[in-house]
Design an enzyme around this catalytic site. Structure first.
Site, short mmCIF file in Angstrom:
data_model
loop_
_atom_site.label_atom_id
_atom_site.label_comp_id
_atom_site.label_asym_id
_atom_site.label_seq_id
_atom_site.Cartn_x
_atom_site.Cartn_y
_atom_site.Cartn_z
N SER A 205 6.04 8.48 2.45
CA SER A 205 5.23 7.18 3.07
C SER A 205 6.24 6.31 3.76
CB SER A 205 4.51 6.50 1.91
OG SER A 205 5.60 5.80 0.96
N SER B 5 9.00 9.58 -0.94
CA SER B 5 8.75 8.79 0.17
C SER B 5 9.98 8.13 1.08
CB SER B 5 7.88 7.60 -0.08
OG SER B 5 6.52 8.01 -0.09
N LYS C 84 10.57 -1.86 4.71
CA LYS C 84 9.20 -1.28 4.49
C LYS C 84 8.25 -2.44 4.09
CE LYS C 84 6.84 2.61 1.92
NZ LYS C 84 7.37 3.67 0.86
#
Ligand code: GLN
Length: 497
Positions: free
Chosen positions: A155, A179, A80
């Site tokens: 997210s 997330s 990420k």
């Protein structure tokens, strides 16, 4: 087909020298080239660097490397865009970081590298990890591999979609209010948020420091245990990381869950729960019982306040953490007549709408006069929420819930309504407020009647919550369930849209 393998399948073949790390890396790069135009999980990746790392792994393997010391040797793993990798761009999918390049490795990256992983690619996310759909990225919108007209969750939507679409073997994300677990559920993969303090956040860009944890996305539970074992452990560079020895998580996967006590929180069976999600979770509970676990109802009486408390504490901490993006220290700058105007211009142009909303909310709840009414009160209720969980864990070994109230929703469906978006996290937030570990794994499918170009079904996630440092119990339960059900073997068929 090497990109479709799990970590354990790939490393077994690498160890037997049946395949090379270069071939595995190339297979993932080919898959990215084939599908990422539709999925848009990757912000950037560097094929030449990835192949060079794979070649280095092949050299170690040829020299007789020990896979028990390097359990990720030659395994392509993507990250990420919130984790620092030396000499790579780090943007948190925000414009405000401009052309910032990270000067050092996050501790999790140092540990992945020491374990032999081939680290490639930056994965899409909601800007600064604020969101539940990845639609808040300043760069692009990731699509759900099961139906590209739907969101992948957020997210860490890029991290979940990339694993679900076999563009990498595993990935890392961060989880502040769900997330990791929410996108894992919506994309049909395994995602785990460890206990607060289990994994060092050094090199993770902070969103809400009392809630943030890093964790893995994987294709099965064994792989989650493998990655967790690598990234866990005390780090003097993160004062919140706890000096507790790291168990051999893979050894917890005994297949035997007889006598484990499961709790079903009565407050989680709320209105708004999709009937297909409810059916799948009920069936999963019955299945766990048939494997020898016992089930009882538990109560988490303050659950109603989770979302409100989270959105006070998380925004308060975010408003403080994001003060550092001022046009001086990092990334982009928009000049002004004086420093104050320059800060305003930089932040006005650099942050997206959701990030600004949170900074404003967070500044408000911390401001004099409102601090006691909002922030302090939220902290007190947070303590009650944590106590609810700890009390429940006096009676049970794990708590079982749906990960999300519905399967993946459509792109644009909630992006105009922040409150609806916030409510999609109702089942995941309590875990962060309480600091306990949580895991989501596939437990079935909902029908996708108006599927358009997508698959006829959408994944559903089962959430398991554990005691502080109870990761082994969660992994054991999840593994026993997974190995006796078919869900994790199902793959989306990827259509060009
Ligand atoms: N969806 C939640 C939020 O928007 C959680 C995000 C996260 O875990 N990073 O804050």
């Amino acid at each position: 087909m090497l990109h479709r393998l799990t970590i354990s399948e790939l490393t077994a073949r690498l160890a037997r020298r049946e395949v090379s790390a270069r071939d595995a890396m190339q297979a993932c790069l080919d898959q990215v080239a084939r599908v990422d135009g539709d999925i848009k999980a990757f912000i950037s990746h560097n094929p030449a660097d990835a192949l060079a790392q794979a070649d280095a792994a092949d050299k170690s393997i040829a020299a007789g490397a020990d896979f028990s010391a390097q359990p990720l040797l030659g395994v392509p793993i993507a990250l990420k865009d919130v984790l620092a990798v030396k000499d790579q761009p780090l943007n948190c999918c925000s414009k405000i970081l401009g052309s910032f390049v990270s000067p050092y490795d996050a501790t999790v990256v140092t540990r992945l590298k020491a374990a032999g992983a081939v680290i490639f690619g930056r994965l899409n996310m909601d800007e600064f990890a604020m969101g539940s759909s990845t639609e808040n990225s300043a760069f692009q919108t990731t699509r759900n591999p099961w139906d590209t007209s739907r969101i992948p969750g957020g997210s860490s939507g890029g991290s979940a979609a990339a694993v679900a679409a076999d563009e990498c073997i595993a990935s890392l994300g961060s989880d502040t209010g769900g997330s990791i677990r929410q996108p894992a559920a919506l994309c049909g993969v395994v995602g785990m948020k460890p206990t607060y303090g289990r994994v060092s956040r050094y090199g993770l860009v902070a969103f809400a420091s009392s809630l943030d944890q890093i964790g893995p996305f994987t294709k099965d539970v064994r792989d989650a245990a493998t990655v967790l074992e690598v990234i866990s452990g005390h780090d003097p560079r993160d004062a919140t990381s706890i000096p507790q020895p790291v168990p051999r998580y893979t050894q917890a996967l005994t297949g035997d869950i007889r006598g484990l006590r499961l709790g079903l929180p009565k407050e989680f069976m709320v209105g708004g729960l999709d009937p297909e999600v409810k059916r799948a979770v009920d069936a999963a509970v019955t299945h766990l019982q048939s494997l020898g676990a016992t089930v009882q109802e538990v109560s988490l009486p303050h659950t109603d306040h989770d979302v409100a408390v989270y959105y006070i504490i998380a925004t308060a901490e975010a408003s403080a953490n994001l003060a550092r993006f001022d046009g001086v220290r990092y990334g982009a700058r928009v000049e002004g007549a004086d420093p104050l105007e320059m800060y305003g211009n930089t932040r006005g142009a650099g942050f997206g709408a959701e990030v600004k909303r949170r900074i404003i909310l967070g500044t408000y709840v911390l401001s004099s006069g409102y601090y006691d009414a909002y922030y302090l009160r939220a902290q007190k209720v947070r303590t009650l929420i944590r106590q609810d969980y700890l009390r429940a864990f006096e009676q049970v070994d794990a708590i079982v819930t749906p990960t999300t109230p519905t399967p993946a929703f459509r792109l644009g469906e909630k992006s105009g309504d922040p409150l609806q978006m916030y409510l999609s996290d109702i089942f995941t937030i309590g875990c962060n407020l309480a600091g306990i570990p949580g895991l989501s794994l596939p437990c079935g499918f909902a029908s996708n009647a108006e599927r358009g170009t997508g698959n006829a079904k959408l994944p559903i996630g089962l959430q398991l919550l554990g005691k502080p440092f109870g990761e082994e119990t969660l992994l054991r339960l999840a593994h026993a369930y997974e190995q006796s059900t078919p869900w994790h073997r199902e793959k989306p068929s990827l259509h060009a849209s």
